[in-house]
Each structure stands twice: as C-alpha cells, then as structure tokens.
Design a protein around this motif. Structure first.
Motif, PDB file in Angstrom:
ATOM      1  N   THR A 220      66.328  44.160  89.935  1.00  0.00           N
ATOM      2  CA  THR A 220      66.735  45.216  89.132  1.00  0.00           C
ATOM      3  C   THR A 220      65.315  45.882  89.027  1.00  0.00           C
ATOM      4  OG1 THR A 220      68.170  43.879  87.901  1.00  0.00           O
ATOM      5  CG2 THR A 220      67.521  45.712  86.575  1.00  0.00           C
TER       6      THR A 220
ATOM      7  N   THR B 237      64.403  47.896  78.235  1.00  0.00           N
ATOM      8  CA  THR B 237      65.538  46.893  78.384  1.00  0.00           C
ATOM      9  C   THR B 237      65.281  45.772  77.566  1.00  0.00           C
ATOM     10  OG1 THR B 237      63.877  45.720  79.809  1.00  0.00           O
ATOM     11  CG2 THR B 237      65.263  47.444  80.807  1.00  0.00           C
TER      12      THR B 237
ATOM     13  N   PRO C 262      70.296  43.604  84.700  1.00  0.00           N
ATOM     14  CA  PRO C 262      70.857  44.955  84.830  1.00  0.00           C
ATOM     15  C   PRO C 262      72.046  45.050  83.455  1.00  0.00           C
ATOM     16  CG  PRO C 262      71.634  43.817  86.486  1.00  0.00           C
ATOM     17  CD  PRO C 262      70.751  42.928  86.086  1.00  0.00           C
ATOM     18  N   LEU C 263      72.070  43.803  82.918  1.00  0.00           N
ATOM     19  CA  LEU C 263      73.218  43.561  81.907  1.00  0.00           C
ATOM     20  C   LEU C 263      72.506  43.230  80.535  1.00  0.00           C
ATOM     21  CD1 LEU C 263      75.097  40.938  84.016  1.00  0.00           C
ATOM     22  CD2 LEU C 263      75.653  43.199  83.327  1.00  0.00           C
TER      23      LEU C 263
ATOM     24  N   ARG D 106      71.075  51.038  76.747  1.00  0.00           N
ATOM     25  CA  ARG D 106      71.585  51.214  78.201  1.00  0.00           C
ATOM     26  C   ARG D 106      71.415  52.533  78.832  1.00  0.00           C
ATOM     27  NH1 ARG D 106      78.178  51.132  78.803  1.00  0.00           N
ATOM     28  NH2 ARG D 106      77.916  48.948  79.162  1.00  0.00           N
TER      29      ARG D 106
ATOM     30  N   LEU E 205      73.148  53.345  85.794  1.00  0.00           N
ATOM     31  CA  LEU E 205      72.828  52.380  86.786  1.00  0.00           C
ATOM     32  C   LEU E 205      73.634  52.605  87.924  1.00  0.00           C
ATOM     33  CD1 LEU E 205      72.927  48.209  86.641  1.00  0.00           C
ATOM     34  CD2 LEU E 205      74.586  49.410  88.258  1.00  0.00           C
TER      35      LEU E 205
ATOM     36  N   THR F 130      78.762  48.041  83.174  1.00  0.00           N
ATOM     37  CA  THR F 130      77.459  48.799  83.098  1.00  0.00           C
ATOM     38  C   THR F 130      78.135  50.281  83.213  1.00  0.00           C
ATOM     39  OG1 THR F 130      77.077  48.789  85.384  1.00  0.00           O
ATOM     40  CG2 THR F 130      75.716  47.068  83.814  1.00  0.00           C
TER      41      THR F 130
ATOM     42  N   GLY G 226      78.324  51.548  85.984  1.00  0.00           N
ATOM     43  CA  GLY G 226      77.627  51.775  87.015  1.00  0.00           C
ATOM     44  C   GLY G 226      78.120  52.570  88.383  1.00  0.00           C
TER      45      GLY G 226
END
Length: 163
Positions: free
Chosen positions: A55, A101, A110-111, A116, A119, A153, A155
């Motif tokens: 990430t 983050t 990424p989670l 947020r 992504l 996400t 994404g």
C-alpha cells in the motif's frame, strides 16, 4: 477461506469483521533490519510476491490517494496520476501518510484508514482469487478477494505496476 476469522484488533480487521467480509490473517515476526516490508512478508509467508500487495500513499496535488501494487513491482506514477485525474503524482511524505491513515509505514493497510482516500488497485490483482495486503501493522497480512477490497474501499483498478 470459509468463515470469517475473529478480529486481531487492527482497524482493518475490525472493519472487515463488522462488514461480514471473508478474510484470513497471516502473521510473521517482522525483522526491523528488513530492506523491504513487502518482500519480507512474501518471503516469511512463503507467498507468491505477485499475490502480495503493498500500500503506497501518493500525493495527487489536491488530495492523497492509495495505490496498491504487487510487492515485486514498482508503482508507475504517471499511470496513478491518470487514474486519479492528476497531472502530477508523487509518493506522499511519510508523516502525511501516517497522519492520514493512522498506520505506521510498513504497516499501512488499504483498509480501515483514519481518513478514507481514493484507492486504485493494480489490475493484476484480478488474476487471483485472493491477495494479501497489510493488516495494519508490521508482521500482519490480510488475505481477501480483490473484489471485496474494491467493494469495501469503493476502489477501482488500473494498470499501475511496472517491472
């Protein structure tokens, strides 16, 4: 993977458990002298490096974004810029990435990030039933379906990785 596993207590695993997303955690003892967090994870877990994803936080000018690429490849900043709609993208400053983050470098998942960010997952992830991403601390990986990562996400995928 079957049933969900109990949370290991990171924001990433708590989020997945709350949403009912199937996942599995894999742990290893992190070596502070390791040169690459991602390569170390692949080696210690005896996992295909093409399935283990790192990430990276990037600065897209007006915002930070998340790039998720295989640990055996590099991020193409121009491709990430195109995916983000930005002309110029650079790797984010370590302090900015950690602040955004809520995770430390080498453990950025990424989670479950504190704030947020958009992504983008390298499209190579779609070739696998499951991939591994950081679980939110050094020495912890989460195995999950790429489609679940994208869904959780919001994404998108793009060709981000280069050799």
């Amino acid at each position: 993977m079957g049933k969900r596993e109990a949370s290991t207590g990171t924001p990433a695993t708590v989020l997945l458990a709350q949403l009912g997303i199937p996942f599995r955690t894999l742990s290893y003892v992190h070596d502070p002298a390791a040169g690459s967090y991602g390569a170390e994870a692949a080696e210690k877990l005896a996992a295909d490096p093409a399935r283990v994803f790192k990430t990276l936080m990037v600065d897209a000018g007006t915002h930070l974004a998340v790039a998720v690429v295989p640990v055996n490849r590099s991020l193409n900043l121009k491709a990430m810029g195109a995916a983000c709609g930005s002309k110029r993208v650079t790797l984010a400053d370590r302090a900015a990435a950690e602040r955004r983050t809520g995770y430390v470098l080498g453990g950025i998942s990424p989670l479950g990030q504190r704030h947020r960010s958009p992504l983008v997952l390298d499209e190579s992830a779609l070739a696998f039933a499951t991939i591994l991403v950081s679980g939110g601390r050094r020495g912890l990986e989460i195995e999950l379906a790429p489609a679940d990562l994208l869904r959780v996400t919001d994404g998108m995928t793009a060709p981000l990785a280069v050799v």
